[in-house]
Write a protein that holds these residues in place. Structure first.
Motif, mmCIF file in Angstrom:
data_model
loop_
_atom_site.group_PDB
_atom_site.id
_atom_site.type_symbol
_atom_site.label_atom_id
_atom_site.label_comp_id
_atom_site.label_asym_id
_atom_site.label_seq_id
_atom_site.Cartn_x
_atom_site.Cartn_y
_atom_site.Cartn_z
ATOM 1 N N ILE A 7 10.797 5.184 -7.746
ATOM 2 C CA ILE A 7 10.381 3.915 -8.349
ATOM 3 C C ILE A 7 11.609 3.027 -8.521
ATOM 4 O O ILE A 7 12.659 3.483 -8.987
ATOM 5 N N THR A 9 12.744 -1.029 -9.861
ATOM 6 C CA THR A 9 12.405 -2.357 -10.372
ATOM 7 C C THR A 9 13.501 -3.328 -9.943
ATOM 8 O O THR A 9 14.686 -2.990 -9.972
ATOM 9 N N GLN A 37 16.541 2.209 -10.999
ATOM 10 C CA GLN A 37 15.963 3.109 -10.012
ATOM 11 C C GLN A 37 15.676 4.452 -10.673
ATOM 12 O O GLN A 37 16.502 4.961 -11.416
ATOM 13 N N THR A 61 5.778 -0.217 -14.669
ATOM 14 C CA THR A 61 6.170 0.594 -13.517
ATOM 15 C C THR A 61 5.006 1.377 -12.920
ATOM 16 O O THR A 61 5.108 1.855 -11.790
ATOM 17 N N ILE A 62 3.887 1.514 -13.649
ATOM 18 C CA ILE A 62 2.719 2.205 -13.075
ATOM 19 C C ILE A 62 1.542 1.246 -12.867
ATOM 20 O O ILE A 62 0.419 1.681 -12.644
ATOM 21 N N VAL A 72 8.089 -4.237 -8.807
ATOM 22 C CA VAL A 72 8.133 -2.789 -8.975
ATOM 23 C C VAL A 72 7.769 -2.190 -7.626
ATOM 24 O O VAL A 72 6.699 -2.475 -7.082
ATOM 25 N N TYR A 74 7.310 1.273 -5.246
ATOM 26 C CA TYR A 74 7.115 2.731 -5.146
ATOM 27 C C TYR A 74 7.357 3.142 -3.708
ATOM 28 O O TYR A 74 6.823 2.529 -2.768
ATOM 29 N N SER A 81 7.515 1.549 1.444
ATOM 30 C CA SER A 81 7.524 0.907 0.134
ATOM 31 C C SER A 81 6.179 0.267 -0.163
ATOM 32 O O SER A 81 5.513 -0.267 0.725
ATOM 33 N N LEU A 97 0.665 7.918 -9.988
ATOM 34 C CA LEU A 97 1.391 7.300 -11.095
ATOM 35 C C LEU A 97 0.575 7.478 -12.363
ATOM 36 O O LEU A 97 -0.468 6.848 -12.524
ATOM 37 N N TYR A 178 4.919 10.688 -10.343
ATOM 38 C CA TYR A 178 5.677 9.949 -11.359
ATOM 39 C C TYR A 178 4.876 9.918 -12.643
ATOM 40 O O TYR A 178 3.681 9.618 -12.639
#
Length: 323
Positions: A7, A9, A37, A61-62, A72, A74, A81, A97, A178
């Motif tokens: 993950i 950002t 990261q 992040t999810i 964000v 993944y 990506s 996630l 994650y």
């Protein structure tokens, strides 16, 4: 990079509007330009006091929170990506996630039987076969150390520690890559904290799940995390390997967090970093470093310029003009 990072950002910002028709508009900058990261198989401890933006960052992040700007990303097992937002996330990505919420008394319906509380998300994820669902639920229960006979109980009959373990089991059932653990031990007593932390460490080691472990207790992050990120008013002010951050804290805020806990060695008790506290209210300054109104080492430069996160030793970053 994509092979090691799960993950990422990029200059992530999440602002919430205050006011409206009858009052002046203003914005709460919960997350303000965060670039971090999270590596595959690591536990990243995200530490800061209440109101620093930790939970908002974790939710974003999810894909549970729409970012105001930034990204964000993944990276899947093929290093492709995928941008994560509430509108773009797919059902398949949602399974990878997962999140464990802070309050086990409100994150699960207390009037459901435990088995049904775990069966329901499996049904929506496409697991329709009862035998397959039962096998998944039993395996998840075994991983968190709960006896199978609790599955027939109602959720309200469980203790706080049992509820939190059920919440962890629920997050593990879909085999995520994650996991955001949002202060999972805050509402538990000291003995249960240790058990939950040990469970998460073991699950991380056995499954290789990346975990963002959110907490306001730096000693807890010290026990579980491979790296620690210190967050203050929407900004990451220090980031590095746990040993370096704990044994050689660079940012005055990190030093203050460490000294907030009792010292067994009497010779260390006089080394106090005094932080200005104004009625326990976190005041966002109009310019400069976010921490300068409370910092004991404040300089004129701190009031006018905002320090950027920079590496001062291998893999150890700090946002402070003292370095």
């Amino acid at each position: 990079m994509a092979g090691e990072v799960l993950i990422e950002t990029r200059d992530l910002k999440v602002y919430f509007q205050k006011g409206g028709l009858m009052t002046k508009k203003s914005y709460v900058k919960a997350v303000d330009g965060v670039s971090i990261q999270i590596r595959r198989g690591e536990i990243l401890g995200l530490v800061g006091e209440s109101g620093s933006g930790k939970t908002t960052l974790g939710r974003t992040t999810i894909g549970l929170q729409q970012p105001t700007s930034g990204q964000v990303i993944y990276y899947d097992s093929s290093s492709r990506s995928h941008e994560i937002t509430p509108k773009r996330i797919t059902k398949e990505l949602r399974r990878k996630l997962q999140m464990v919420y802070q309050d086990p008394f409100s994150s699960i319906d207390p009037y459901m039987r435990v088995y049904d509380a775990l069966r329901q998300p499996l049904y929506y994820a496409g697991v329709k076969d009862p035998a397959e669902a039962r096998e998944i639920i039993y395996k998840a229960f075994d991983e968190v150390g709960l006896p199978h006979d609790l599955l027939s109980n109602f959720v309200f009959q469980l203790s706080g520690g049992q509820r939190q373990r059920v919440a962890i089991a629920r997050a593990l059932m879909l085999n995520p890559e994650y996991l955001v653990a949002d202060e999972p031990v805050t509402m538990l007593d000291a003995s249960l904290k240790g058990l939950i932390v040990e469970d998460l460490r073991r699950i991380n080691g056995e499954r290789g799940i990346s975990i963002l472990f959110i907490t306001h207790e730096l000693p807890v992050a010290k026990v579980i995390a491979h790296r620690i990120a210190i967050m203050y008013l929407g900004k990451i002010v220090e980031l590095g390997p746990t040993k370096k951050v704990v044994e050689n804290p660079l940012h005055p805020y990190t030093q203050a967090l460490l000294q907030a806990y009792p010292k067994l060695d009497p010779s260390l008790r006089d080394q106090i970093i005094k932080v200005n506290v104004k009625e326990l209210e976190l005041v966002v300054p109009k310019s400069g470093c976010r921490f300068h109104p409370r910092c004991p080492f404040v300089m004129d430069r701190c009031k006018n310029e905002e320090p950027q996160l920079k590496m001062v030793e291998p893999d150890h970053y700090v946002a402070c003009f003292l370095y």
